[in-house]
Design a protein around this motif. Sequence first.
Motif, short mmCIF file in Angstrom:
data_model
loop_
_atom_site.label_atom_id
_atom_site.label_comp_id
_atom_site.label_asym_id
_atom_site.label_seq_id
_atom_site.Cartn_x
_atom_site.Cartn_y
_atom_site.Cartn_z
N MET A 1 91.14 -14.21 8.89
CA MET A 1 91.01 -15.20 7.84
C MET A 1 92.29 -16.05 7.79
SD MET A 1 90.42 -14.51 3.76
CE MET A 1 88.65 -14.58 3.63
N LEU A 2 92.14 -17.35 7.61
CA LEU A 2 93.30 -18.23 7.48
C LEU A 2 93.99 -17.97 6.15
CD1 LEU A 2 91.87 -21.65 8.71
CD2 LEU A 2 93.34 -20.07 9.98
N ILE A 3 95.31 -18.08 6.15
CA ILE A 3 96.08 -17.91 4.92
C ILE A 3 95.58 -18.89 3.86
CG2 ILE A 3 98.37 -18.20 3.87
CD1 ILE A 3 98.29 -15.68 5.47
N SER A 4 95.34 -20.13 4.24
CA SER A 4 94.88 -21.14 3.28
C SER A 4 93.54 -20.74 2.68
CB SER A 4 94.78 -22.52 3.94
OG SER A 4 93.89 -22.48 5.05
N ALA B 1 101.74 -22.19 7.38
CA ALA B 1 101.01 -21.03 6.85
C ALA B 1 99.53 -21.33 6.65
CB ALA B 1 101.63 -20.57 5.53
N GLY B 2 99.20 -22.55 6.29
CA GLY B 2 97.81 -22.90 6.05
C GLY B 2 96.93 -22.77 7.28
N GLY B 3 97.50 -23.00 8.45
CA GLY B 3 96.72 -22.95 9.68
C GLY B 3 96.82 -21.63 10.41
N GLU B 4 97.57 -20.69 9.86
CA GLU B 4 97.73 -19.38 10.50
C GLU B 4 96.74 -18.37 9.92
OE1 GLU B 4 102.34 -18.82 11.76
OE2 GLU B 4 101.87 -18.45 9.66
N THR B 5 96.36 -17.44 10.76
CA THR B 5 95.54 -16.34 10.27
C THR B 5 96.46 -15.33 9.60
OG1 THR B 5 95.75 -15.02 12.29
CG2 THR B 5 93.88 -16.59 12.17
N ILE B 6 95.87 -14.43 8.85
CA ILE B 6 96.64 -13.36 8.22
C ILE B 6 97.37 -12.57 9.30
CG2 ILE B 6 96.49 -11.21 6.91
CD1 ILE B 6 94.08 -12.49 5.42
N GLU B 7 96.68 -12.29 10.39
CA GLU B 7 97.29 -11.53 11.48
C GLU B 7 98.49 -12.25 12.07
OE1 GLU B 7 95.85 -8.98 15.28
OE2 GLU B 7 94.90 -10.94 15.06
N GLU B 8 98.35 -13.54 12.37
CA GLU B 8 99.45 -14.30 12.95
C GLU B 8 100.67 -14.33 12.03
OE1 GLU B 8 96.85 -17.55 15.54
OE2 GLU B 8 97.30 -17.95 13.43
N ALA B 9 100.41 -14.60 10.75
CA ALA B 9 101.51 -14.67 9.78
C ALA B 9 102.17 -13.32 9.60
CB ALA B 9 100.99 -15.20 8.44
#
Length: 66
Positions: free
Chosen positions: A6-9, A35-43
């Motif tokens: 899921m995207l952070i945004s 942060a808006g374009g990152e997934t929870i995993e990426e962030a």
Amino acid sequence: MIGKDMLISELIETYEEAAPLLAQAGMHCIGCVSAGGETIEEAALEHGIDPVLLVRKLNLHLLHTI
């Protein structure tokens, strides 16, 4: 249900109460542009946080607030 893809945004838009949990986990840049374009995993990985554990924590918190 929240997933690591899921995207952070999307997470913040859907579950506003998730923002303080992310900050508590060490992810203080919730409002930054990337942060808006990152997934929870990426962030999470970028901040040295286990994404699976973070997603579990978020889902458990949401279960108890519904």
